[in-house]
Design a protein around this motif. Structure first.
Motif, PDB file in Angstrom:
ATOM      1  N   GLN A 268       0.840  -1.204   0.000  1.00 38.42           N
ATOM      2  CA  GLN A 268       0.000   0.000   0.000  1.00 38.42           C
ATOM      3  C   GLN A 268       0.875   1.254   0.000  1.00 38.42           C
ATOM      4  OE1 GLN A 268      -3.276  -0.081   2.659  1.00 38.42           O
ATOM      5  NE2 GLN A 268      -4.193   1.697   1.743  1.00 38.42           N
ATOM      6  N   TYR A 273      -1.775  -0.837  -5.008  1.00 39.20           N
ATOM      7  CA  TYR A 273      -2.967  -0.956  -4.180  1.00 39.20           C
ATOM      8  C   TYR A 273      -3.717  -2.271  -4.402  1.00 39.20           C
ATOM      9  CZ  TYR A 273      -2.084   4.003  -3.496  1.00 39.20           C
ATOM     10  OH  TYR A 273      -1.498   5.195  -3.189  1.00 39.20           O
ATOM     11  N   ALA A 276      -1.986  -4.977  -2.478  1.00 35.35           N
ATOM     12  CA  ALA A 276      -2.204  -4.728  -1.050  1.00 35.35           C
ATOM     13  C   ALA A 276      -3.606  -5.177  -0.653  1.00 35.35           C
ATOM     14  CB  ALA A 276      -2.013  -3.247  -0.742  1.00 35.35           C
ATOM     15  N   ALA A 292      -7.511  -0.055   0.651  1.00 37.60           N
ATOM     16  CA  ALA A 292      -6.496  -0.182  -0.403  1.00 37.60           C
ATOM     17  C   ALA A 292      -7.141  -0.137  -1.785  1.00 37.60           C
ATOM     18  CB  ALA A 292      -5.720  -1.482  -0.222  1.00 37.60           C
TER      19      ALA A 292
END
Length: 750
Positions: A268, A273, A276, A292
């Motif tokens: 993150q 993202y 994550a 995220a």
């Protein structure tokens, strides 16, 4: 006998006579041996020297202990090794070296100077003789680090050819001279030269450390990566101010070590993202996963996970950002934030739902205005009129309620299914003081349902002349439960023969507009009556289900697919019978597919294809890891919705496999397996990047590199795609994970 009689003088004379004769004949060796037999070694030496028999002379000088002269004549006789050996054995290697040097034998001289500890002299001689490796060793022993480094570097440059790969397990002896040179350059304070030779010798870890000492942190990070040291690279990127890359690398390390929550947090920070979110989700950290997804602009995925985490208001906000206003409105309504729900229902064009939410919120004026706009054609029209009637009664306008309800019921016949609007019509008449008509309608309701609401009590009250019975305010009643978008009770894929007719399942899904068509049949957007959400409904063509054993196979495949939960996989909900047709029910995705882009003549940039390739490889790695093959990777099954790549038709690969296709992305062997998925993925990427379908080109070594059609394609991507499309499967990448790793390595060049 004469010698005994005449004495020693006679014997001596005889020997001298023989020696004289032998010398006259040129037999100096024989003459010398006569003297040796008589133990007259000095005289033998003289005879041997006179006859230039140097080796024999040296042997006798050695017997006499005259080592230096013996060595001189061994050398003169061509026996250099013997000369050096006796001087060395006598503890005089320096003299042996000088002797060799005097005779022009610099290499042996250098070796003996080394034995004597005169390393500086040895080093100079080795260097002049063209032996930089030995010169380097000698200079190192002499304490001259800079000279030693230069010699080691010279040896490396003269003897080593450069490879293209790095091995962290070891190097050849030749390559090690580069490491020695680097270390000595460092010792001599020449960091720049150390960095250069370490890099040439592919000692990337050492090169990285030298780069760090020079304050060149970003190049050091690259070198650490080539040395397969992501931790070192992360530290270097951190010092270079690139915290994003540093975090990403730390995430990779944590993930490989099984520290999943840490890995997710690092990803993150590194702005990866999607990864994550997936990792947070895999360990049950749903709120973090949703955040995220949100950070990566994957708002629909964020909303879905927030729902599972029980955070309805945050889910609603995410769905609103994704443009899914209806879903967002329902969730805001459940979370008690009715003002936001009203606004979003209205924005989504759901006038009834917006009005209903306003009514529950007690905003009667707004609710009345909205409900009055619900058209007759709306499926919720009658329900809207009922709520509108109640609100008009509450606000002291019962006759307006009567008018609106009578109009809505003009073409209706009272039955057990529509008693609610008749009840409120009677109530409006009752409040308006029209007792007789009110009682008549109440009695008709009792004829249909004796226990309906409080009708019996109201009739009794009115007939007793006691006036209208108070009604409960609409805002105090409970709103209808709104359903979350996650499929809490999906249609079952294990029930292929769901009954039709009056069964609730048969009417659960209401078809709306057609959204696609293909060999398997038509695809519709449909509405789930259970919760009002949109779903995709694929009505399977009857002919594809006629093959023997197809239905049980399809049920098993869909059941496996329904277990897959991934933000980039279109969710499979099940197999149902709808209006007499077998239909696959799945998540509805409002987005465009890549087949549309190709039909429009659009190509993608290198960066876009690289990002798409990473997303596809990641999804396939996830699916293959669960023992599932997609079997139908093609542009029409790859979609983009609110910035998220979505792969559709999971579970339908085996059903679609035998069907002919106008444009095929299948591998030449046409097997339903992992290799087939990887080939199809590469074919799709090639097509999107170049605008040219790879199967229309020569195959194998004749397939043009993508860069032929699309300028600026990095060599690594060129080679990966062509290798992935090779007709021989054993020459292609073995797994989606392998493809993903190669694509990740290209991040810095695309």
């Amino acid at each position: 006998m004469l010698g005994k009689v005449l004495g020693s003088s006679y014997t001596e004379a005889k020997v001298q006579k023989q020696i004289k004769r032998l010398k006259a004949e040129g037999s100096y060796l024989a003459a010398g041996r006569l003297l040796e037999e008589s133990q007259r070694f000095p005289e033998a030496v003289e005879v041997y020297l006179e006859g230039e028999e140097y080796h024999a002379a040296a042997v006798n000088l050695e017997r006499l202990g005259n080592i230096e002269r013996a060595a001189e004549f061994y050398l003169k006789g061509g026996d250099h090794k013997k000369a050096a050996q006796i001087l060395s054995d006598a503890g005089k290697p320096g003299k042996a070296a000088a002797l060799f040097l005097e005779k022009g034998n610099t290499l042996d001289a250098a070796r003996l100077y080394g034995v004597a500890g005169a390393w500086d002299k040895a080093a100079e001689l080795y260097s002049k003789s063209g032996y930089p490796l030995r010169a380097g060793e000698a200079f190192e022993k002499a304490g001259n680090a800079l000279k030693a480094a230069e010699c080691y570097e010279k040896h490396f440059m003269e003897n080593v050819s450069y490879a293209t790969t790095y091995s962290s397990t070891g190097s050849s002896g030749q390559e090690k001279t580069a490491r020695q040179a680097g270390a000595l350059y460092e010792k001599a304070g020449q960091l720049e030269k150390a960095l250069q030779i370490y890099s040439k010798g592919q000692y990337f870890a050492e090169a990285a450390q030298a780069s760090m000492k020079l304050g060149r942190f970003a190049p050091a990070a690259e070198l650490f990566m080539r040395a397969e040291d992501p931790n070192g690279a992360a530290d270097a990127y951190e010092r270079a101010g690139d915290r994003v890359r540093a975090a990403t690398l730390r995430g990779e390390v944590a993930w490989k070590e099984g520290r999943v929550p840490e890995a997710a947090a690092f990803f993150q920070q590194g702005q990866d993202y999607l990864r994550a979110a997936e990792l947070f989700e895999s360990v049950g950290k749903l709120a973090e996963a949703a955040a995220a997804y949100e950070a990566g602009d994957s708002y629909a995925a964020a909303g879905s996970v927030y729902v599972r985490a029980g955070l309805k208001a945050r889910a609603a906000a995410s769905y609103a950002k994704a443009g899914e206003n209806e879903t967002a409105a329902r969730l805001y309504e459940e979370a008690g934030e009715r003002d936001k729900a009203i606004e979003l229902y209205e924005r989504a064009g759901f006038t009834f739902k917006s009005g209903e939410a306003a009514a529950h919120a007690g905003d009667n004026a707004r609710a009345i205005a909205l409900l009055q706009r619900v058209p007759v054609t709306d499926e919720h029209y009658l329900e809207a009129v009922v709520i509108l009637g109640r609100l008009l009664i509450e606000t002291g306008r019962p006759m307006l309620a009567v008018e609106r309800l009578q109009k809505a019921l003009a073409r209706e016949t009272m039955s057990a299914g529509n008693l609610e609007p008749y009840y409120w019509l009677a109530t409006a008449l009752e409040v308006a003081g029209q007792t007789g008509p009110a009682v008549d309608i109440y009695k008709k309701i009792l004829a249909e349902d004796l226990g309906f609401r409080d009708v019996e009590k109201r009739i009794a009250t009115l007939e007793a002349g006691q006036g209208p019975t108070p009604i409960r305010r609409f805002a105090t009643s409970s709103p209808r439960p709104a359903s979350a978008p996650a499929p809490s009770s999906p249609p079952s894929a294990s029930s292929p023969s769901a009954p039709s007719g009056s069964s609730p399942k048969a009417t659960r899904f209401v078809r709306k507009e057609e959204i696609g068509r293909g060999p398997l049949g038509l695809v519709y957007r449909a509405e789930d009556r259970n919760d009002g959400r949109s779903v995709a409904l694929r009505a399977l063509a009857p002919e594809v289900l006629r093959r023997e054993g197809v239905l049980p196979m399809l049920v098993a495949d869909l059941r496996a697919a329904a277990q897959v939960s991934h933000p980039s996989v279109v969710k499979v909900l099940g197999l149902q019978e709808v209006e007499g047709e077998r239909c696959v029910v799945g998540e509805y995705v409002a987005g465009r597919n890549f087949a549309e882009a190709l039909r429009g003549g659009h190509k993608m940039s290198v960066k876009q294809v690289h990002a798409l390739g990473r997303a596809l490889a990641q999804v396939l790695a996830f699916v293959h890891g669960r023992g599932i093959v997609h079997g139908s990777i093609q542009p029409s099954n790859i979609m983009v919705a609110t910035g998220v790549i979505k792969i559709a038709d999971l579970g339908l690969g085996r059903l679609a496999h035998p069907l002919p296709r106008e444009t095929s992305y299948r591998a030449p062997e046409a097997e339903l397996d992992v290799a087939g998925d990887l080939y199809a993925m590469a074919a799709v990427l090639y097509h999107l990047l170049t605008g040219v379908h790879p199967r229309t080109q020569p195959q194998g070594v004749g397939l043009p590199l993508p860069g032929t059609y699309a300028p600026g394609v990095p060599e690594a991507l060129d080679k990966l795609l062509v290798r992935s499309l090779h007709p021989r499967r054993e020459l292609r990448p073995v797994s989606a994970d392998a493809v993903l790793e190669e694509l990740k390595d290209m991040v810095r060049i695309v």
